[in-house]
Design an enzyme around this catalytic site. Structure first.
Site, mmCIF file in Angstrom:
data_model
loop_
_atom_site.group_PDB
_atom_site.id
_atom_site.type_symbol
_atom_site.label_atom_id
_atom_site.label_comp_id
_atom_site.label_asym_id
_atom_site.label_seq_id
_atom_site.Cartn_x
_atom_site.Cartn_y
_atom_site.Cartn_z
ATOM 1 N N HIS A 82 7.728 -7.674 -3.485
ATOM 2 C CA HIS A 82 6.412 -8.080 -4.000
ATOM 3 C C HIS A 82 6.532 -9.428 -4.724
ATOM 4 O O HIS A 82 6.960 -9.478 -5.884
ATOM 5 C CB HIS A 82 5.865 -7.022 -4.959
ATOM 6 C CG HIS A 82 5.400 -5.782 -4.277
ATOM 7 N ND1 HIS A 82 4.099 -5.602 -3.869
ATOM 8 C CD2 HIS A 82 6.072 -4.669 -3.911
ATOM 9 C CE1 HIS A 82 3.985 -4.414 -3.276
ATOM 10 N NE2 HIS A 82 5.169 -3.827 -3.288
ATOM 11 N N LYS B 4 -10.846 -12.438 -16.175
ATOM 12 C CA LYS B 4 -11.117 -12.669 -17.591
ATOM 13 C C LYS B 4 -10.676 -14.057 -18.051
ATOM 14 O O LYS B 4 -11.406 -14.746 -18.761
ATOM 15 C CB LYS B 4 -10.400 -11.601 -18.432
ATOM 16 C CG LYS B 4 -10.741 -11.626 -19.921
ATOM 17 C CD LYS B 4 -12.092 -11.012 -20.164
ATOM 18 C CE LYS B 4 -12.368 -10.827 -21.640
ATOM 19 N NZ LYS B 4 -13.599 -10.062 -21.884
ATOM 20 N N CYS C 235 5.249 -6.163 1.741
ATOM 21 C CA CYS C 235 5.642 -4.756 1.705
ATOM 22 C C CYS C 235 4.960 -3.973 2.837
ATOM 23 O O CYS C 235 5.299 -4.166 3.994
ATOM 24 C CB CYS C 235 5.354 -4.160 0.326
ATOM 25 S SG CYS C 235 6.225 -2.608 0.006
ATOM 26 N N TYR C 236 3.974 -3.132 2.542
ATOM 27 C CA TYR C 236 3.261 -2.444 3.618
ATOM 28 C C TYR C 236 2.649 -3.466 4.580
ATOM 29 O O TYR C 236 2.601 -3.236 5.793
ATOM 30 C CB TYR C 236 2.168 -1.541 3.046
ATOM 31 C CG TYR C 236 1.432 -0.732 4.099
ATOM 32 C CD1 TYR C 236 1.930 0.498 4.518
ATOM 33 C CD2 TYR C 236 0.253 -1.209 4.688
ATOM 34 C CE1 TYR C 236 1.277 1.239 5.497
ATOM 35 C CE2 TYR C 236 -0.406 -0.482 5.666
ATOM 36 C CZ TYR C 236 0.103 0.741 6.070
ATOM 37 O OH TYR C 236 -0.540 1.472 7.039
ATOM 38 N N SER D 170 -23.985 -8.485 -25.802
ATOM 39 C CA SER D 170 -23.209 -7.575 -26.644
ATOM 40 C C SER D 170 -22.521 -8.301 -27.783
ATOM 41 O O SER D 170 -22.064 -7.686 -28.740
ATOM 42 C CB SER D 170 -22.141 -6.888 -25.786
ATOM 43 O OG SER D 170 -21.160 -7.832 -25.399
ATOM 44 N N GLY D 171 -22.425 -9.623 -27.668
ATOM 45 C CA GLY D 171 -21.643 -10.384 -28.635
ATOM 46 C C GLY D 171 -20.235 -10.649 -28.148
ATOM 47 O O GLY D 171 -19.488 -11.397 -28.757
ATOM 48 N N GLY D 172 -19.856 -10.020 -27.006
ATOM 49 C CA GLY D 172 -18.540 -10.253 -26.421
ATOM 50 C C GLY D 172 -18.511 -11.514 -25.574
ATOM 51 O O GLY D 172 -19.544 -12.155 -25.334
ATOM 52 N N VAL D 173 -17.327 -11.853 -25.106
ATOM 53 C CA VAL D 173 -17.136 -13.105 -24.367
ATOM 54 C C VAL D 173 -17.896 -13.096 -23.041
ATOM 55 O O VAL D 173 -18.576 -14.072 -22.696
ATOM 56 C CB VAL D 173 -15.627 -13.353 -24.118
ATOM 57 C CG1 VAL D 173 -15.421 -14.579 -23.238
ATOM 58 C CG2 VAL D 173 -14.899 -13.532 -25.439
ATOM 59 N N ASP D 174 -17.822 -11.994 -22.282
ATOM 60 C CA ASP D 174 -18.382 -11.971 -20.929
ATOM 61 C C ASP D 174 -19.893 -12.170 -20.931
ATOM 62 O O ASP D 174 -20.424 -13.035 -20.224
ATOM 63 C CB ASP D 174 -18.036 -10.658 -20.220
ATOM 64 C CG ASP D 174 -16.540 -10.398 -20.175
ATOM 65 O OD1 ASP D 174 -15.771 -11.374 -20.303
ATOM 66 O OD2 ASP D 174 -16.150 -9.233 -20.028
ATOM 67 N N SER D 175 -20.613 -11.358 -21.717
ATOM 68 C CA SER D 175 -22.079 -11.481 -21.716
ATOM 69 C C SER D 175 -22.509 -12.808 -22.325
ATOM 70 O O SER D 175 -23.518 -13.388 -21.923
ATOM 71 C CB SER D 175 -22.725 -10.305 -22.460
ATOM 72 O OG SER D 175 -22.380 -10.299 -23.829
ATOM 73 N N SER D 176 -21.737 -13.321 -23.284
ATOM 74 C CA SER D 176 -22.092 -14.595 -23.915
ATOM 75 C C SER D 176 -21.942 -15.761 -22.948
ATOM 76 O O SER D 176 -22.810 -16.639 -22.869
ATOM 77 C CB SER D 176 -21.230 -14.830 -25.161
ATOM 78 O OG SER D 176 -21.438 -13.810 -26.112
ATOM 79 N N GLY E 233 0.826 -1.204 0.000
ATOM 80 C CA GLY E 233 0.000 0.000 0.000
ATOM 81 C C GLY E 233 0.855 1.246 0.000
ATOM 82 O O GLY E 233 2.057 1.196 0.313
ATOM 83 N N GLU F 295 4.127 -11.145 -5.860
ATOM 84 C CA GLU F 295 3.026 -11.321 -6.807
ATOM 85 C C GLU F 295 3.338 -10.829 -8.213
ATOM 86 O O GLU F 295 2.626 -11.164 -9.164
ATOM 87 C CB GLU F 295 1.758 -10.623 -6.278
ATOM 88 C CG GLU F 295 1.796 -9.099 -6.268
ATOM 89 C CD GLU F 295 2.382 -8.493 -5.001
ATOM 90 O OE1 GLU F 295 1.921 -7.399 -4.620
ATOM 91 O OE2 GLU F 295 3.293 -9.099 -4.395
#
Length: 521
Positions: free
Chosen positions: A178, A377, A86-87, A231-237, A59, A180
């Site tokens: 870090h 994603k 870290c923090y 929408s035709g995108g991956v997420d909504s599909s 942070g 990560e």
């Protein structure tokens, strides 16, 4: 969505820019985790979440300042393994009786940590220091100057004498660097060792998630109707196919065709949902309305507002034709949820406005169904494959909500959108033909608001110029241009000029992000 059936890890977020990467690293090991901002975490909320372990993030604050963020003191008395980064390391030391000071030499970037003390017998350090010092990524101004009782030094660097510390008895561990980030090569190994030591079995799989999500959609929705804005995108599909698997014909999808999609895309979406999945679908072809309203507009924000307002109006009109729907489905993802949390104390469940369908849930008195809101994603793509969506679809490049409108800088006309659509089709065909599609995060053509002189055959032309764009990225936050060969660029430019009427000049955009953005508007 409840995840009580899975082992859970809690990440307490102190505001680091890379906290999401902790979660991504853990998810790669099939470990379910959630990020909660420090100011929302209490002893009671930890007990309610029931984690098997806790990670304290980095942070921007200094623990030496009054009122700087802290973890609940009770956390350290719950018998849970805790890892501070870290923090997070500095918070642990400050709260457990150590000392942190400002004013020492700051350390940003690559550093090398030497082993110190006895690390061989602690499984959390398995595989570390096997080939000498560990390369790590530092980003700190303050540093620990005195360890809390019970801790010992495991690793040091020139500017961080307490680079790795451990209290193995209480299973408390902390690093000044870090683990990560990509720049700490063995960081993922260290985090995996920590979760193994904490007893995680890696039970967070897409198969398990799918079954759980289906059960919870059924429980939430009951016998009510659901509308999904497709929408035709991956997420909504993926959201639509998952919900349909849960409740069948109680779901109706509304696909608003704005006339701003890529060549053949609208037909592809309609065919996939109607023919392959037999999902009730309203194909709202409103291209004339959208292109008519956008005609002659050149300001990017005006274009976005026109598209957003029209979309809401059109979606509402077609959604009402279904009649009696109580739920609106969205493809909200976990990064949207994280980014919407107000770090200074706002409500933790607000989603960014552009991820909502423009406030429609309130306007239409509907409740939200968001079955992907715990996923990143790449996990959505994995779920799509689990649901049987073809690889060619789930692996598609991101496509912006406003579509081709923001790839047409300057004035929008139907002619320019048509030219852009054809040029984009040639470009994507080239990328696929050369086997480069999966190496690229996003690729597109932008039609430029200039005309240039050219010579074709014996005639003079005065046509548009276009810019090709292709970038590599991990998460879209930063990006670099894709290093096409000159042969590829020459071949592609030649095809576009010969096959697309209206373009006589092709350029390639080699700007990284930052300083540029991926899209042009």
């Amino acid at each position: 969505m409840s995840t009580q059936t899975h082992d859970r890890l809690l990440i307490i977020d102190f505001g680091s820019q890379v906290t999401q990467l902790i979660a991504r690293r853990l998810r790669e090991s099939n470990i379910y985790c959630e990020i909660h901002p420090f100011n929302k975490v209490t002893a009671d909320s930890i007990r309610e979440f029931a984690p098997k372990a806790v990670i304290l993030s980095g942070g921007p604050a200094s623990v030496t300042e009054p009122d700087s963020p802290r973890a609940p003191q009770e956390l350290f008395e719950m018998g849970l393994p805790v890892f501070g980064i870290c923090y997070g390391q500095q918070v642990m030391m400050e709260q457990l009786g150590g000392k942190v000071e400002s004013g020492h030499h700051a350390e940003f970037g690559r550093a090398f940590v030497e082993p110190a003390g006895n690390h061989e017998n602690d499984p959390i350090f398995a595989g570390l220091f096997e080939n000498g010092p560990e390369e790590v990524w530092m980003s700190h101004g303050d540093r620990v100057t005195k360890m809390a009782p019970g801790f010992e030094i495991i690793g040091t660097s020139p500017n961080a004498p307490y680079a790795i510390i451990a209290d193995a008895k209480r299973k408390f561990y902390a690093t000044q660097f870090h683990p990560e980030v990509h720049h700490t090569p063995n960081g993922a190994r260290l985090l995996k060792n920590f979760t193994d030591m904490a007893g995680f079995t890696g039970d967070w799989t897409m198969g398990a998630y799918k079954e759980q999500a289906i059960a919870e959609i059924r429980e939430q929705v009951g016998d009510a109707k659901v509308i999904c804005g497709l929408s035709g995108g991956v997420d909504s599909s993926v959201a639509a196919v998952l919900i349909h698997e849960a409740i069948g014909d109680q779901l109706t999808c509304v696909f608003v065709d704005t006339g701003l999609m890529r060549k053949g895309e609208a037909d592809e979406v309609v065919a996939m949902f109607r023919d392959n999945y037999n999902i009730p679908l309203i194909h709202a072809d409103e291209s004339e309305l959208f292109l008519g309203e956008l005609d002659g507009q050149s300001d990017p924000e005006t274009k976005r507002k026109i598209i957003g307002k029209l979309f809401i109006d059109v979606f509402e009109k077609h959604a009402k034709s279904v009649g009696g729907a109580k739920f609106l489905a969205q493809g909200t993802l976990y990064p949207d949820v994280i980014e919407s949390v107000s770090f200074s104390g706002g409500p933790s469940v607000t989603i960014k406005s552009h991820h909502n369908v423009g406030g429609l849930p309130e306007r239409m008195d509907m409740q939200l169904v968001e079955p992907l809101r715990e996923l990143f994603k790449d996990e959505v793509r994995a779920l799509g494959r689990e649901l049987g969506l073809p690889d060619s679809f789930v692996g598609r490049h991101p496509f912006p909500g406003p579509g081709l409108a923001i790839r047409c800088p300057g004035e929008i006309t139907r002619q320019k959108i048509d030219i852009l659509r054809e040029a984009d089709a040639v470009y994507m065909d080239q990328i696929r033909k050369h086997g480069l599609y999966d190496e690229i995060w996003q690729a597109f053509v932008a039609i430029l608001p200039v005309r240039t002189v050219g010579v074709m055959g014996d005639g003079r032309t005065y046509d548009f110029a276009c810019a090709l764009r292709a970038v590599t990225s991990v998460d879209g936050m930063t990006a670099d241009y894709y290093p096409f060969s000159h042969e590829f660029l020459g071949e592609t430019a030649n095809r576009i000029i010969n096959e697309v009427e209206g373009i006589n000049r092709v350029t390639y955009d080699i700007t990284s992000k930052p300083p540029g953005t991926i899209e042009w508007e």
